[in-house]
Design a protein around this motif. Structure first.
Motif, PDB file in Angstrom:
ATOM      1  N   GLN A  91      54.111  85.860  25.079  1.00 26.07           N
ATOM      2  CA  GLN A  91      54.020  84.949  24.429  1.00 26.07           C
ATOM      3  C   GLN A  91      55.740  84.191  23.895  1.00 26.07           C
ATOM      4  N   ALA A  92      56.811  85.319  24.781  1.00 30.07           N
ATOM      5  CA  ALA A  92      58.404  84.749  23.856  1.00 30.07           C
ATOM      6  C   ALA A  92      58.968  83.138  25.474  1.00 30.07           C
ATOM      7  N   ASP A  93      58.224  83.851  26.155  1.00 27.86           N
ATOM      8  CA  ASP A  93      58.662  83.097  26.852  1.00 27.86           C
ATOM      9  C   ASP A  93      57.874  81.246  27.049  1.00 27.86           C
ATOM     10  N   LEU A  94      56.345  81.546  26.293  1.00 31.69           N
ATOM     11  CA  LEU A  94      55.409  80.197  26.292  1.00 31.69           C
ATOM     12  C   LEU A  94      56.856  79.423  25.152  1.00 31.69           C
ATOM     13  N   ASP A  95      56.594  80.376  24.017  1.00 27.44           N
ATOM     14  CA  ASP A  95      57.205  80.214  22.728  1.00 27.44           C
ATOM     15  C   ASP A  95      58.800  79.076  22.578  1.00 27.44           C
ATOM     16  N   GLU A  96      59.291  79.986  23.865  1.00 22.38           N
ATOM     17  CA  GLU A  96      60.775  79.246  23.500  1.00 22.38           C
ATOM     18  C   GLU A  96      60.336  77.799  24.944  1.00 22.38           C
ATOM     19  N   ASN A  97      59.470  77.866  25.582  1.00 19.15           N
ATOM     20  CA  ASN A  97      59.478  76.750  25.827  1.00 19.15           C
ATOM     21  C   ASN A  97      58.379  75.355  25.604  1.00 19.15           C
ATOM     22  N   ALA A 114      51.223  78.319  33.574  1.00 21.37           N
ATOM     23  CA  ALA A 114      50.890  78.467  32.481  1.00 21.37           C
ATOM     24  C   ALA A 114      49.813  78.802  32.456  1.00 21.37           C
ATOM     25  N   GLY A 115      48.036  78.683  33.587  1.00 24.54           N
ATOM     26  CA  GLY A 115      46.681  79.915  33.959  1.00 24.54           C
ATOM     27  C   GLY A 115      47.264  81.048  33.551  1.00 24.54           C
ATOM     28  N   TYR A 116      48.521  81.683  34.508  1.00 28.09           N
ATOM     29  CA  TYR A 116      48.926  83.038  34.419  1.00 28.09           C
ATOM     30  C   TYR A 116      49.031  83.256  33.445  1.00 28.09           C
ATOM     31  N   ALA A 117      50.062  82.527  32.264  1.00 33.00           N
ATOM     32  CA  ALA A 117      50.321  83.368  31.371  1.00 33.00           C
ATOM     33  C   ALA A 117      49.604  83.418  30.461  1.00 33.00           C
ATOM     34  N   LEU A 118      48.579  82.224  30.071  1.00 32.68           N
ATOM     35  CA  LEU A 118      46.810  82.449  29.164  1.00 32.68           C
ATOM     36  C   LEU A 118      46.602  83.067  29.301  1.00 32.68           C
ATOM     37  N   TRP A 119      46.153  84.367  30.757  1.00 31.36           N
ATOM     38  CA  TRP A 119      45.149  84.908  31.631  1.00 31.36           C
ATOM     39  C   TRP A 119      46.033  85.939  30.603  1.00 31.36           C
ATOM     40  N   THR A 120      47.275  86.465  31.036  1.00 30.29           N
ATOM     41  CA  THR A 120      47.678  87.058  30.372  1.00 30.29           C
ATOM     42  C   THR A 120      47.522  87.503  29.073  1.00 30.29           C
ATOM     43  N   LEU A 121      47.977  87.137  28.571  1.00 27.99           N
ATOM     44  CA  LEU A 121      47.809  86.614  26.588  1.00 27.99           C
ATOM     45  C   LEU A 121      46.538  87.202  26.941  1.00 27.99           C
ATOM     46  N   ALA A 122      45.422  85.987  27.111  1.00 26.81           N
ATOM     47  CA  ALA A 122      43.842  86.585  27.031  1.00 26.81           C
ATOM     48  C   ALA A 122      43.346  87.963  27.239  1.00 26.81           C
ATOM     49  N   GLU A 123      44.311  88.380  27.989  1.00 21.60           N
ATOM     50  CA  GLU A 123      43.577  90.352  28.538  1.00 21.60           C
ATOM     51  C   GLU A 123      44.614  90.242  27.423  1.00 21.60           C
ATOM     52  N   GLY A 124      46.000  90.708  26.519  1.00 17.82           N
ATOM     53  CA  GLY A 124      45.833  91.517  25.429  1.00 17.82           C
ATOM     54  C   GLY A 124      46.003  91.509  24.652  1.00 17.82           C
ATOM     55  N   LYS A 125      44.868  90.275  24.093  1.00 17.58           N
ATOM     56  CA  LYS A 125      43.722  89.918  22.541  1.00 17.58           C
ATOM     57  C   LYS A 125      45.067  89.271  21.798  1.00 17.58           C
ATOM     58  N   VAL A 126      45.846  88.748  22.432  1.00 17.94           N
ATOM     59  CA  VAL A 126      46.796  87.888  21.801  1.00 17.94           C
ATOM     60  C   VAL A 126      45.147  86.247  20.822  1.00 17.94           C
ATOM     61  N   GLU A 127      46.334  85.859  19.909  1.00 18.57           N
ATOM     62  CA  GLU A 127      45.459  85.385  18.625  1.00 18.57           C
ATOM     63  C   GLU A 127      46.172  84.040  19.693  1.00 18.57           C
ATOM     64  N   MET A 128      45.119  82.856  19.735  1.00 15.09           N
ATOM     65  CA  MET A 128      45.686  81.332  19.381  1.00 15.09           C
ATOM     66  C   MET A 128      46.954  81.491  19.020  1.00 15.09           C
ATOM     67  N   SER A 129      47.505  80.748  19.634  1.00 15.09           N
ATOM     68  CA  SER A 129      49.165  80.668  18.680  1.00 15.09           C
ATOM     69  C   SER A 129      49.319  78.109  18.693  1.00 15.09           C
ATOM     70  N   GLU A 130      50.897  78.419  18.606  1.00 18.15           N
ATOM     71  CA  GLU A 130      50.704  76.955  18.160  1.00 18.15           C
ATOM     72  C   GLU A 130      50.681  76.494  19.863  1.00 18.15           C
ATOM     73  N   SER A 131      52.068  77.867  20.580  1.00 15.86           N
ATOM     74  CA  SER A 131      52.257  77.770  22.390  1.00 15.86           C
ATOM     75  C   SER A 131      51.400  77.879  23.281  1.00 15.86           C
ATOM     76  N   THR A 132      50.042  78.273  22.765  1.00 10.32           N
ATOM     77  CA  THR A 132      49.478  78.596  23.864  1.00 10.32           C
ATOM     78  C   THR A 132      48.587  77.177  23.869  1.00 10.32           C
ATOM     79  N   SER A 133      48.133  76.383  21.831  1.00  8.42           N
ATOM     80  CA  SER A 133      47.681  75.266  22.117  1.00  8.42           C
ATOM     81  C   SER A 133      47.902  74.546  22.870  1.00  8.42           C
ATOM     82  N   LEU A 134      49.283  74.201  22.575  1.00  2.03           N
ATOM     83  CA  LEU A 134      50.529  72.967  24.109  1.00  2.03           C
ATOM     84  C   LEU A 134      50.303  73.251  25.386  1.00  2.03           C
TER      85      LEU A 134
END
Length: 166
Positions: A91-97, A114-134
């Protein structure tokens, strides 16, 4: 070059399947033992890449989270603190970029990362954020005919349209 790669993949799959037909299958105990041995190695890799790399790594982070999620119902244990650290790192990696995604540049590794990051966050049960929306917007804007071409030739993560679109 790419045709040679597809030829190589075809024969690798063909011979791999053939060896499965004639191989003695492992026992349930042997499979369980292999899984138990692999979990600490995946966790060590995940922590090591967090410590030694500022960025998210597809293979170093996603697979530790996937293994934790899919092995737990089977009775295997992963350290939840390591999984939490991995998810926070991604999440921090996406936030910084965010700026790179706003400019449709993405990050190194492009849509694969990008796809692997979103997949990791989905598997980690992370809610959508501004970064993931971007990141999702970036992926939608950069698709070509419903798929993405690999940004590099780095097997097995990158190297075919199938892997890049998966």
């Amino acid at each position: 070059m790419r045709q040679n790669l597809y030829f190589f993949e075809f024969w690798l799959i063909l011979f791999g399947c053939q060896s499965l037909l004639f191989a003695e299958l492992p026992t349930r105990a042997e499979i369980s033992q292999a899984i138990e041995k692999s979990i600490p190695l995946l966790e060590k890799t995940a922590l090591g890449t967090i410590t030694h790399r500022k960025c998210f790594t597809c293979h170093g982070h996603l697979f530790s989270v996937l293994t934790a999620n899919y092995s737990k119902p089977l009775g295997f244990h992963s350290d939840p603190e390591i999984i939490k650290a991995v998810v926070e790192h991604v999440q921090a990696d996406l936030d910084e970029n965010q700026k790179s995604y706003l400019n449709n540049r993405g990050q190194a590794g492009k849509h694969t990362r990008a796809g692997y990051a979103l997949w990791t966050l989905a598997e980690g049960k992370v809610e959508m954020s501004e970064s993931t929306s971007l990141v999702v917007e970036y992926l939608l804007k950069t698709t070509a005919n419903g798929h993405w071409r690999p940004a590099a030739l780095r097997l097995p993560t990158e190297g075919s349209i199938f892997n890049s679109t998966l």
